[in-house]
Each structure stands twice: as structure tokens, then as C-alpha cells.
Design a protein around this motif. Structure first.
Motif, mmCIF file in Angstrom:
data_model
loop_
_atom_site.group_PDB
_atom_site.id
_atom_site.type_symbol
_atom_site.label_atom_id
_atom_site.label_comp_id
_atom_site.label_asym_id
_atom_site.label_seq_id
_atom_site.Cartn_x
_atom_site.Cartn_y
_atom_site.Cartn_z
ATOM 1 N N VAL A 1 10.764 0.669 -23.577
ATOM 2 C CA VAL A 1 11.296 1.645 -22.619
ATOM 3 C C VAL A 1 10.747 1.296 -21.240
ATOM 4 C CG1 VAL A 1 11.183 4.065 -21.932
ATOM 5 C CG2 VAL A 1 11.525 3.458 -24.325
ATOM 6 N N ILE A 2 11.611 1.335 -20.230
ATOM 7 C CA ILE A 2 11.169 0.973 -18.874
ATOM 8 C C ILE A 2 11.131 2.219 -17.995
ATOM 9 C CG2 ILE A 2 11.584 -0.555 -16.925
ATOM 10 C CD1 ILE A 2 11.748 -2.439 -18.952
ATOM 11 N N MET A 3 10.135 2.297 -17.098
ATOM 12 C CA MET A 3 10.036 3.409 -16.153
ATOM 13 C C MET A 3 10.056 2.843 -14.738
ATOM 14 S SD MET A 3 6.848 5.558 -17.664
ATOM 15 C CE MET A 3 5.664 4.197 -17.731
ATOM 16 N N SER A 4 10.747 3.535 -13.851
ATOM 17 C CA SER A 4 10.702 3.106 -12.456
ATOM 18 C C SER A 4 10.885 4.291 -11.540
ATOM 19 C CB SER A 4 11.799 2.074 -12.201
ATOM 20 O OG SER A 4 11.853 1.757 -10.833
ATOM 21 N N HIS B 1 0.838 -1.215 0.000
ATOM 22 C CA HIS B 1 0.000 0.000 0.000
ATOM 23 C C HIS B 1 0.858 1.244 0.000
ATOM 24 C CE1 HIS B 1 -3.643 -2.158 0.295
ATOM 25 N NE2 HIS B 1 -3.533 -2.523 1.549
ATOM 26 N N LEU B 2 1.904 1.199 0.828
ATOM 27 C CA LEU B 2 2.775 2.367 0.955
ATOM 28 C C LEU B 2 3.478 2.679 -0.367
ATOM 29 C CD1 LEU B 2 4.344 1.967 4.471
ATOM 30 C CD2 LEU B 2 2.958 3.857 3.641
ATOM 31 N N ASN B 3 3.941 1.638 -1.027
ATOM 32 C CA ASN B 3 4.604 1.866 -2.316
ATOM 33 C C ASN B 3 3.662 2.530 -3.302
ATOM 34 O OD1 ASN B 3 7.080 0.918 -1.595
ATOM 35 N ND2 ASN B 3 6.710 -1.169 -2.298
ATOM 36 N N GLN B 4 2.408 2.073 -3.291
ATOM 37 C CA GLN B 4 1.415 2.663 -4.175
ATOM 38 C C GLN B 4 1.204 4.134 -3.845
ATOM 39 O OE1 GLN B 4 -1.840 -0.336 -4.025
ATOM 40 N NE2 GLN B 4 -2.639 0.868 -5.737
ATOM 41 N N PHE B 5 1.065 4.393 -2.558
ATOM 42 C CA PHE B 5 0.815 5.740 -2.083
ATOM 43 C C PHE B 5 1.990 6.646 -2.443
ATOM 44 C CE2 PHE B 5 -1.180 9.034 -0.269
ATOM 45 C CZ PHE B 5 -1.670 8.966 1.026
ATOM 46 N N MET B 6 3.187 6.123 -2.223
ATOM 47 C CA MET B 6 4.394 6.875 -2.548
ATOM 48 C C MET B 6 4.451 7.201 -4.014
ATOM 49 S SD MET B 6 7.970 5.798 -0.830
ATOM 50 C CE MET B 6 7.501 4.254 -0.126
ATOM 51 N N LEU C 1 6.333 1.530 -30.291
ATOM 52 C CA LEU C 1 7.149 1.484 -29.075
ATOM 53 C C LEU C 1 6.290 1.090 -27.892
ATOM 54 C CD1 LEU C 1 9.934 3.830 -28.023
ATOM 55 C CD2 LEU C 1 8.034 3.683 -26.452
ATOM 56 N N VAL C 2 6.893 0.333 -26.964
ATOM 57 C CA VAL C 2 6.192 -0.026 -25.734
ATOM 58 C C VAL C 2 6.895 0.658 -24.573
ATOM 59 C CG1 VAL C 2 5.620 -1.903 -24.161
ATOM 60 C CG2 VAL C 2 5.448 -2.256 -26.626
ATOM 61 N N ILE C 3 6.130 1.396 -23.786
ATOM 62 C CA ILE C 3 6.715 2.004 -22.595
ATOM 63 C C ILE C 3 6.008 1.397 -21.390
ATOM 64 C CG2 ILE C 3 5.198 4.053 -22.755
ATOM 65 C CD1 ILE C 3 7.533 5.626 -21.475
ATOM 66 N N THR C 4 6.798 0.835 -20.470
ATOM 67 C CA THR C 4 6.190 0.088 -19.383
ATOM 68 C C THR C 4 6.791 0.418 -18.027
ATOM 69 O OG1 THR C 4 5.792 -2.128 -18.492
ATOM 70 C CG2 THR C 4 7.727 -1.876 -19.868
ATOM 71 N N ASP C 5 5.952 0.344 -17.008
ATOM 72 C CA ASP C 5 6.394 0.439 -15.624
ATOM 73 C C ASP C 5 7.232 -0.782 -15.305
ATOM 74 O OD1 ASP C 5 3.982 1.891 -13.304
ATOM 75 O OD2 ASP C 5 5.978 2.504 -13.952
ATOM 76 N N TYR C 6 8.169 -0.613 -14.356
ATOM 77 C CA TYR C 6 8.928 -1.790 -13.954
ATOM 78 C C TYR C 6 8.128 -2.599 -12.933
ATOM 79 C CZ TYR C 6 12.749 -4.714 -12.344
ATOM 80 O OH TYR C 6 13.539 -5.801 -12.034
ATOM 81 N N CYS C 7 7.697 -1.881 -11.867
ATOM 82 C CA CYS C 7 6.985 -2.550 -10.775
ATOM 83 C C CYS C 7 5.520 -2.715 -11.102
ATOM 84 C CB CYS C 7 7.081 -1.720 -9.493
ATOM 85 S SG CYS C 7 8.607 -1.953 -8.646
ATOM 86 N N MET C 8 5.123 -3.941 -11.373
ATOM 87 C CA MET C 8 3.700 -4.201 -11.600
ATOM 88 C C MET C 8 3.387 -5.552 -10.979
ATOM 89 S SD MET C 8 2.854 -2.909 -15.464
ATOM 90 C CE MET C 8 4.003 -3.986 -16.292
ATOM 91 N N TYR D 1 10.036 -5.932 -16.446
ATOM 92 C CA TYR D 1 11.185 -6.708 -16.893
ATOM 93 C C TYR D 1 10.738 -8.014 -17.557
ATOM 94 C CZ TYR D 1 15.547 -9.339 -16.758
ATOM 95 O OH TYR D 1 16.638 -10.089 -17.108
ATOM 96 N N ASP D 2 9.762 -8.686 -16.946
ATOM 97 C CA ASP D 2 9.235 -9.918 -17.544
ATOM 98 C C ASP D 2 8.671 -9.643 -18.928
ATOM 99 O OD1 ASP D 2 7.819 -10.795 -14.324
ATOM 100 O OD2 ASP D 2 9.792 -11.263 -15.177
ATOM 101 N N LEU D 3 7.953 -8.525 -19.026
ATOM 102 C CA LEU D 3 7.345 -8.162 -20.311
ATOM 103 C C LEU D 3 8.432 -7.917 -21.353
ATOM 104 C CD1 LEU D 3 4.909 -7.335 -22.034
ATOM 105 C CD2 LEU D 3 5.066 -5.050 -21.061
#
Lengths: 178, 203
Positions: B108-111, A103-108, B77-84, B90-92
Motif C-alpha cells: 500500500v502506498i501513501m502520499s 526542508h519545506l516539504n518536510q515541514f509541510m 502487508l507493507v505500507i510505505t510512504d511514496y516520497c522518501m 515506488y522503487d520499493l
């Protein structure tokens, strides 16, 4: 300031505001000053950062309410997250430090995306407390977070109200000018 | 599909947070890109018409048309979040680079986290760029050259495929046409240059 000389003075009140057109200039200036003062305050206090300005740059004629839309979504999400955090902490069989972390990561993340610097920092502190498995620390951090959030929400609503009034003032003015 | 003066680029954004999704969509549109957004890696793969077996590009395009209803069936182009949750960015990235039909797709990766090992891993796996969030408008102008490069590569590849299936006579005709086109382009350029230099002299 002499208004009568070069302008067509009209005593017909501008639609929506009930003020005569010649006064709208004063109102618009005052509103602009109010908005700037509020923004300066929020920046100086470290409540908002540059990202908020970046958001403002994304407004245009096709999306004039973009910033307030995004911020309102953020508030909606935030309130859900805060409720979840509180219920996790209040749970007698508390063990959900991991879940809190999510939750915190999302909020951040979403706070950072709209430039809510103080909230993001409060989340960091909360995360640190949760990593130390300190329930008391987490409770304190949560209270601070809730307080900061309320403050930000009020201030941003104030800002959006001023911006709305500016739009109205501009809209009422221009059709009347020759 | 003709070449307009300004080529239109289609970007697929893969972001699970609703705020970031709205933001990136607005950023991309403001930068004059066509945007589609999905909220997970699996949906992104569906969107891209990911097929495990090697398939011809025709079927790839047809599937995209059905799934997306796009008239212009293309993702540049695909632009994707890292943390999902579930499939990470990364898997994608890995899945795209391992796919024969999607291998050339720039990713392209975003984090929000500045972790060197993470950045290195993504770049080694074939990501073009790694953006730190929050992403700025100025960051997105960096996307264009990566898309142009791939568009040109695809265009040349298609040309090669076309000539491979043509008879020698057809090949010769096409070569002549290309030369004529090249010549008229040169003439046009020359005329424009002369016109411009005339302007310069008179000012």
C-alpha cells in the motif's frame, strides 16, 4: 446548586490540587469549557483542522499523552527546520532554493500530519516564493512562518496544560467518592 | 501455527518522517494490527529477507527470525510512504513485485500529494491501494480484505506444496481428514443455527 444534600461533603483537600473534593466538580467543568473554547478558537481561525481531532481519537488509557508526545516531536523537528531555513536564507552565497524545498516539504508533511493548517499554508506560500527565486519573498514568508509557528506552539501548550489539569482533577476526585 | 478466531495481521510500515512513523504505528495498533516500522526502503527489504535468487520460504522465515526476533515470522502487508530519500516507495514496490519470494506481498502506498500519474503508476505496478495523507483510521479498515486474500492464497499454496510431496496413501488419508473436518464444521454450523432459531422462536 446544593452540594451538601446527596453527597458526603468532605473538607479534606484532594491530593495534588489542595481543593476540597466538592469543588472539583466545578473545576472540572471549568477546565472542560476552557479546553473547548480554545479548540473552537483554533479551528475558527483556521489554525488547526480536522486532522488534529483525528489525533485526539487515538488517545486511550494505554497512550493518554499520545497527542502531546507527537506534537512535541513536531515542535522539535519544526524548530530545527526553521533554523535551517533561516541559515540557508541568511547565507551570503545563497543559492539553496532546492535545499529549502526539501526542508519545506518536510515541514509541510509534518504540519499536515498533526492538523496544523495555517502552518501548512504558510509553507505553500514559502514554496511559491522559492520557486520564483525571490529571496525577499522567501524572507517575508519565513517571518510569517516563524510567527505562525510561535503562536501555534503557545496555544497548544496552553491546551495541553488544561488537559493535564483535567487528568489531575479527575484523578483526585474519583478515589474520594463513595 | 494455528488459526485463532481473529487472525493476527502483521504490517510493516516504511516511513522516513519520525512523526508520520509514530502516527501510522499508532493508527495501525489502534486498528489491532501488529506493527513493525522502518525508516527506509532498504531497511524494509532487509526486514523482508529480500533475496535476489529464488529461495524456499523456509530460509526466508529463518532470516526474518534472526533479523527481527519475531516469534510469529510473518509480514502480511507493507505500507510505505511514496516520497522518501534514496529508495522511494515506488522503487520499493517495484523491488517487491519483481522478487519471486515477495511477489504476493500486498503493498500500500501513501502520499501527501494527489498526483494522478503517480497514483496510476503505483497501481499499475501492483500496489493494492493508494492512500492520500493524512491517513485516517477509517482508511486502515480497508487493509483487512487484502491481507485475508493473500493469507488464504498462501495457505492454499502451502497445502498444495504439502500434498505434492506426499505419497498417494498419505494424500488419501489427508483427504478423508479434510472431509471429516468439513462434516463436523457443517454439523457445528447446523447445531448453532438450530440453537439460534430456537432462541428466535422463544423471543
Amino acid at each position: 446548586m446544593n452540594f451538601a444534600k446527596n453527597r458526603t461533603v468532605s473538607t479534606v483537600p484532594a491530593a495534588k490540587t489542595g481543593l476540597p473534593v466538592w469543588m472539583m466538580g466545578l473545576v472540572a467543568d471549568r477546565l472542560r469549557a476552557d479546553a473547548n473554547r480554545l479548540l473552537a478558537f483554533l479551528f475558527n481561525q483556521g489554525i488547526l483542522d480536522e486532522q488534529f481531532l483525528q489525533l485526539q481519537q487515538l488517545r486511550d488509557e494505554s497512550s493518554p499523552n499520545f497527542v502531546s508526545e507527537v506534537v512535541n516531536i513536531h515542535f522539535h523537528e519544526s524548530e530545527k527546520l526553521l533554523r535551517n531555513l533561516r541559515s540557508l536564507l541568511m547565507d551570503r552565497e545563497f543559492s539553496g532554493y532546492n535545499k529549502m524545498g526539501i526542508h519545506l516539504n518536510q515541514f509541510m508533511g509534518s504540519s499536515s500530519s498533526i492538523g496544523a493548517k495555517r502552518i501548512r499554508n504558510a509553507c505553500f506560500a514559502f514554496r511559491a516564493a522559492s520557486e520564483q527565486n525571490s529571496r525577499a519573498g522567501c524572507l517575508r514568508a519565513l517571518e510569517l512562518l516563524e510567527h505562525d509557528y510561535c503562536f501555534l506552539k503557545n496555544k497548544l501548550h496552553e491546551l495541553f496544560q488544561i488537559q493535564q489539569q483535567r487528568v489531575l482533577a479527575a484523578g483526585a476526585r474519583y478515589p474520594m467518592q463513595n | 501455527m494455528g488459526w485463532a478466531a481473529e487472525p493476527k495481521f502483521h504490517i510493516l510500515a516504511v516511513v522516513d518522517s519520525i512523526i508520520d512513523r509514530k502516527l501510522i504505528e499508532r493508527l495501525l495498533k489502534t486498528s489491532s494490527y501488529q506493527v513493525a516500522t522502518v525508516d527506509s526502503g532498504t531497511k524494509a527489504l532487509e526486514f523482508l529477507g529480500y533475496i535476489k535468487m529464488a529461495q524456499s520460504t523456509q530460509i526466508h522465515h529463518l532470516l526474518l527470525l534472526i533479523i527481527t526476533g519475531f516469534m510469529e515470522v510473518e509480514v502480511n502487508l507493507v505500507i510505505t510512504d511514496y516520497c522518501m530519500p534514496g529508495m522511494t516507495g515506488y522503487d520499493l514496490l517495484k523491488k517487491i513485485k519483481e522478487s519471486s519470494s515477495l511477489r504476493n506481498m500486498p503493498v500500500v502506498i501513501m502520499s501527501s500529494e494527489n498526483i494522478t500519474s503517480r497514483i496510476t503508476r503505483c497501481l499499475e505496478e501492483g500496489a493494492e491501494i493508494f492512500f492520500l495523507k493524512p491517513v485516517r483510521l477509517s482508511d486502515l479498515s480497508k487493509l483487512r480484505p487484502h491481507m485475508l486474500k493473500t493469507k488464504l492464497k498462501d495457505h492454499n499454496q502451502k497445502q498444495e506444496e504439502k500434498t505434492a510431496f506426499q505419497s498417494p496413501k498419505q494424500q488419501k488419508v489427508q483427504q478423508q481428514e479434510q472431509q471429516q473436518q468439513q462434516q463436523s464444521n457443517n454439523n457445528k454450523r447446523k447445531a448453532i443455527d438450530e440453537g439460534l432459531s430456537h432462541l428466535r422462536r422463544t423471543t
